[in-house]
Design an enzyme around this catalytic site. Sequence first.
Site, PDB file in Angstrom:
ATOM      1  N   PRO A   2       0.829  -1.216   0.000  1.00 36.41           N
ATOM      2  CA  PRO A   2       0.000   0.000   0.000  1.00 36.41           C
ATOM      3  C   PRO A   2       0.858   1.258   0.000  1.00 36.41           C
ATOM      4  O   PRO A   2       1.719   1.437   0.849  1.00 36.41           O
ATOM      5  CB  PRO A   2      -0.815  -0.126   1.293  1.00 36.41           C
ATOM      6  N   GLU A   3       0.599   2.138  -0.951  1.00 39.36           N
ATOM      7  CA  GLU A   3       1.325   3.405  -1.062  1.00 39.36           C
ATOM      8  C   GLU A   3       0.323   4.547  -1.038  1.00 39.36           C
ATOM      9  O   GLU A   3      -0.839   4.341  -0.662  1.00 39.36           O
ATOM     10  CB  GLU A   3       2.186   3.391  -2.327  1.00 39.36           C
ATOM     11  N   LYS A  54       1.436   8.436   3.031  1.00 38.19           N
ATOM     12  CA  LYS A  54       1.314   7.037   3.453  1.00 38.19           C
ATOM     13  C   LYS A  54       0.688   6.904   4.832  1.00 38.19           C
ATOM     14  O   LYS A  54       0.986   5.979   5.584  1.00 38.19           O
ATOM     15  CB  LYS A  54       2.690   6.358   3.453  1.00 38.19           C
TER      16      LYS A  54
END
Length: 438
Positions: A2-3, A54
């Site tokens: 996940p970014e 993030k």
Amino acid sequence: MPEGPELHLASLFVNRMCEGLVFTGAVEKSEVSKNPEVPFCCDAYCIKAQSRGKEVRLTLTPIKNDDDGKRKVGKHHSQQPMDVVFRFGMSGFFRFTSVDDLPKHAHLRFYTNENPRRVLSFVDTRRFGSWHPNGMWQKDRGPCVIFEYESFRENVLSNLSDKAFDKPICEALLNQKYFNGIGNYLRAEILFRLQIPPFTKARTVLEGIELKEEDKKEIKKKTDRAGKKGVKVESPDLLSLCHDVPFEVVKLGENGYAPAKGEYSVLQAWMQCYSVDGMNSISDHNGRTIWFKGDPGPMVPKDAKSRKMKWKIQKDDDYTDSKKPKKTRTDSTEIKKPAKKKDNIKVKKESATSKAQSGSKRQKKVTKRVSTEPADENKVSKKQGKRSSKVPPGTGTNKIKGQRVAIKTKRNSITCRKSATKAKPQRKSSGTRRGRSR
């Protein structure tokens, strides 16, 4: 995985699912998680989410029930809103399900005030993610590359003298102090579109980008349009692509990134470089895999080895919600692998038996030699006993285990002494006779 785009999609998911819902009770944490407890308990509260780079922030706000605007609150109930800041790690995401369908790795849970009850949960299979009650945006992280583009651009260009830009550009792009929201697959896509070797010095790449007062106004107009309508920024450079490329992933929506369903086909089709066949891959100085095409650049690590990653295997390891794709994949592999394993086992067994047989033969030979050696040594001892008349006593004895050998050596020593005593008087007598004759 996940970014920045994925965390923004997660915040949109929470806002869509929790809109108009009332949550109640305490926030529950799983016993397995090592993250802190969330000390929030309220009869009625709502949840809203916001993303920045993030990080995702959930705001828990108590709801006032009385007409006068006052709400009766117990001693252990929260009266003030609380912010909980999440960092997803490698496999974190949010899910909204019924209580009966609670995911296996749901480590933080928010329950609704309805019947049947539903739950918003933070799912993290690998448990690398974290949350912080009463948290704030992390100070070491720079402006968001998607929604704070102007300040992000200024932050990078005004700090080019920092040591962080002495590193290769592929490693500098992962520095969240300047590129908050950029991750492993985004850096590969950005550098590939500009055809920049990943191991080129970051400062040399960014020094050619200038930021004038006139450019700031144009950037602000373009970012406002991009934030509302999704229009691409013209004349892209490295910093503008740090905004455009993540925004393209956001436009893909949940079809591009759906960890709850285990689907990434749309995102995989969108990628041009990352984990694509025909591209090169090398681990950087931090051990992260960078995908590229052509020359890696002058700052490539010594003894760098290519690292190939399989997207399908990584998907199954990270998110294990759907069972159907597992069956279709494992059935095809299970038919072929057992035959290979059996053949290998047979070969290993045959080699093991051959080694055991050869080892037993060697052991037999060794035992024969060992059994013959004491007989030969006894023969040698006999010969030494015959020659011991010329050797002084005690010098020709061998330290050999066994009683027979010891007895023989004693007899030999006794005979040596007798022979020696007989010889001495003969020499003396001969000497006396010669003296008398003279």
